[in-house]
Design an enzyme around this catalytic site. Structure first.
Site, PDB file in Angstrom:
ATOM      1  N   LYS A 173       0.820  -1.207   0.000  1.00  0.00           N
ATOM      2  CA  LYS A 173       0.000   0.000   0.000  1.00  0.00           C
ATOM      3  C   LYS A 173       0.858   1.262   0.000  1.00  0.00           C
ATOM      4  CE  LYS A 173      -1.531  -0.237   4.794  1.00  0.00           C
ATOM      5  NZ  LYS A 173      -0.339   0.335   5.419  1.00  0.00           N
ATOM      6  N   ARG A 196      -6.947   1.904  11.674  1.00  0.00           N
ATOM      7  CA  ARG A 196      -6.544   0.504  11.809  1.00  0.00           C
ATOM      8  C   ARG A 196      -7.567  -0.311  12.568  1.00  0.00           C
ATOM      9  NH1 ARG A 196      -0.476  -1.130  11.086  1.00  0.00           N
ATOM     10  NH2 ARG A 196       0.019   0.568   9.727  1.00  0.00           N
ATOM     11  N   ARG A 253      12.357  -6.475   2.105  1.00  0.00           N
ATOM     12  CA  ARG A 253      12.146  -5.043   1.836  1.00  0.00           C
ATOM     13  C   ARG A 253      13.325  -4.156   2.252  1.00  0.00           C
ATOM     14  NH1 ARG A 253       6.485  -2.574   3.476  1.00  0.00           N
ATOM     15  NH2 ARG A 253       7.000  -3.288   5.565  1.00  0.00           N
ATOM     16  N   ARG A 288      13.929  -1.749   7.528  1.00  0.00           N
ATOM     17  CA  ARG A 288      13.230  -1.242   8.707  1.00  0.00           C
ATOM     18  C   ARG A 288      13.437  -2.225   9.848  1.00  0.00           C
ATOM     19  NH1 ARG A 288       7.208   0.222   6.961  1.00  0.00           N
ATOM     20  NH2 ARG A 288       6.854  -1.095   8.749  1.00  0.00           N
ATOM     21  N   ARG A 342       2.194  -8.510  13.408  1.00  0.00           N
ATOM     22  CA  ARG A 342       1.491  -7.456  12.667  1.00  0.00           C
ATOM     23  C   ARG A 342       0.374  -8.034  11.806  1.00  0.00           C
ATOM     24  NH1 ARG A 342       5.697  -4.740   9.340  1.00  0.00           N
ATOM     25  NH2 ARG A 342       4.153  -3.183   8.834  1.00  0.00           N
TER      26      ARG A 342
HETATM   27  P1  AMP Z   1       3.372   0.802   9.131  1.00  0.00           P
HETATM   28  O1  AMP Z   1       4.505   1.631   8.633  1.00  0.00           O
HETATM   29  O2  AMP Z   1       2.036   1.244   8.619  1.00  0.00           O
HETATM   30  O3  AMP Z   1       3.593  -0.660   8.939  1.00  0.00           O
HETATM   31  O4  AMP Z   1       3.315   1.023  10.735  1.00  0.00           O
HETATM   32  C1  AMP Z   1       4.401   0.677  11.581  1.00  0.00           C
HETATM   33  C2  AMP Z   1       3.926   0.603  13.028  1.00  0.00           C
HETATM   34  O5  AMP Z   1       3.378   1.875  13.431  1.00  0.00           O
HETATM   35  C3  AMP Z   1       2.803  -0.393  13.307  1.00  0.00           C
HETATM   36  O6  AMP Z   1       3.265  -1.703  13.502  1.00  0.00           O
HETATM   37  C4  AMP Z   1       2.189   0.192  14.577  1.00  0.00           C
HETATM   38  O7  AMP Z   1       3.013  -0.062  15.700  1.00  0.00           O
HETATM   39  C5  AMP Z   1       2.262   1.690  14.301  1.00  0.00           C
HETATM   40  N1  AMP Z   1       1.057   2.246  13.636  1.00  0.00           N
HETATM   41  C6  AMP Z   1       0.964   2.666  12.338  1.00  0.00           C
HETATM   42  N2  AMP Z   1      -0.272   3.138  12.074  1.00  0.00           N
HETATM   43  C7  AMP Z   1      -0.990   3.018  13.221  1.00  0.00           C
HETATM   44  C8  AMP Z   1      -2.345   3.328  13.591  1.00  0.00           C
HETATM   45  N3  AMP Z   1      -3.236   3.831  12.721  1.00  0.00           N
HETATM   46  N4  AMP Z   1      -2.725   3.062  14.860  1.00  0.00           N
HETATM   47  C9  AMP Z   1      -1.871   2.545  15.749  1.00  0.00           C
HETATM   48  N5  AMP Z   1      -0.594   2.223  15.472  1.00  0.00           N
HETATM   49  C10 AMP Z   1      -0.131   2.456  14.227  1.00  0.00           C
END
Ligand code: AMP
Length: 222
Positions: free
Chosen positions: A14, A89, A128, A163, A174
């Site tokens: 995404k 989320r 990645r 990352r 996740r």
């Molecule tokens: P992402 O880059 O979208 O994979 O997000 C990395 C991490 O950020 C996730 O594993 C969560 O710990 C946190 N995170 C991202 N978006 C949210 C959200 N909308 N609500 C809560 N935690 C979030």
């Protein structure tokens, strides 16, 4: 243009698709993960505890999320629409977001679910690499996504990094978190008649084609 929400399991692509939309349609790409990584990069105790929470793969508290998001969508570049990546989320965040939109006199727009199988997602996560400078995403295990020179960005020559949360253990947490908390949102938005679907198991070009049809109105949501 309508605001867009992208909903997907981890590593569904995404971020990449949002970036492609941003490039073509000049819509700001708001990645909740990026906003959080920025907020967690400082030396304060809040930043440090945020960084630890994120590495665990758990969701971050709603008050932190909503305050970061509110500041971002009130910026002038969001007036003509924006792409939300990684928010909401769960149903609580969706409800809080609706209240925020009403307060700011903005509309929800289109919600697009990006499908990917767990196997493909796992491969994307463990391979990645992201450019530390321009954030272009590469993958060591997927031929068409490899950089020309290992470790170096094709676009800007920046250094490619992994990352810290891109490992198998964190991926499993996740993915499970997604199934438990986020997947119910699909039904929630389907009932509202706002949900559209895109398959990104095969290639990002095919998925982007589908996405474009949806956002330009060339596709119905039935
Ligand atoms: P992402 O880059 O979208 O994979 O997000 C990395 C991490 O950020 C996730 O594993 C969560 O710990 C946190 N995170 C991202 N978006 C949210 C959200 N909308 N609500 C809560 N935690 C979030």
């Amino acid at each position: 243009m309508d605001n867009i929400i992208l909903i997907a399991p981890p590593a569904a692509g995404k971020g990449t698709l949002a970036h492609m939309l941003h490039e073509k349609y000049a819509l700001p790409h708001i990645s909740m993960g990026d906003l959080l990584r920025e907020a967690s990069s400082g030396d304060s105790s809040e930043a440090k505890s945020l960084a630890i929470e994120m590495q665990s793969g758990r969701l971050i508290a709603d008050d932190i999320i909503l305050s970061l998001l509110t500041k971002r969508i009130m910026m002038p570049d969001c007036e003509q629409g924006y792409i939300l990546d990684g928010f909401p989320r769960d149903i609580d965040q969706a409800i809080a977001y609706e209240k925020l939109l009403a307060k700011l006199n903005k509309s929800l727009g289109k919600v697009i679910s990006i499908y990917v199988s767990e196997d493909v997602a796992m491969k994307r996560v463990t391979g990645r690499m992201i450019c530390s400078n321009c954030h272009t995403v590469y993958n060591a295990y997927i031929e068409e996504s490899q950089p020309r020179v290992a470790g170096i960005c094709d676009e800007c020559g920046g250094h490619l990094e992994k990352r810290s949360d891109d490992n198998v253990e964190t991926f499993r947490i996740r993915f499970q978190t997604y199934l438990e908390n986020t997947a119910p949102l699909l039904q929630y938005y389907e009932k509202q008649g706002n949900l559209y679907q895109v398959n990104n198991d095969i290639s990002k070009e095919l998925a982007f084609n589908e996405l474009e049809k949806i956002i330009t109105g060339g596709e119905t949501n039935d």
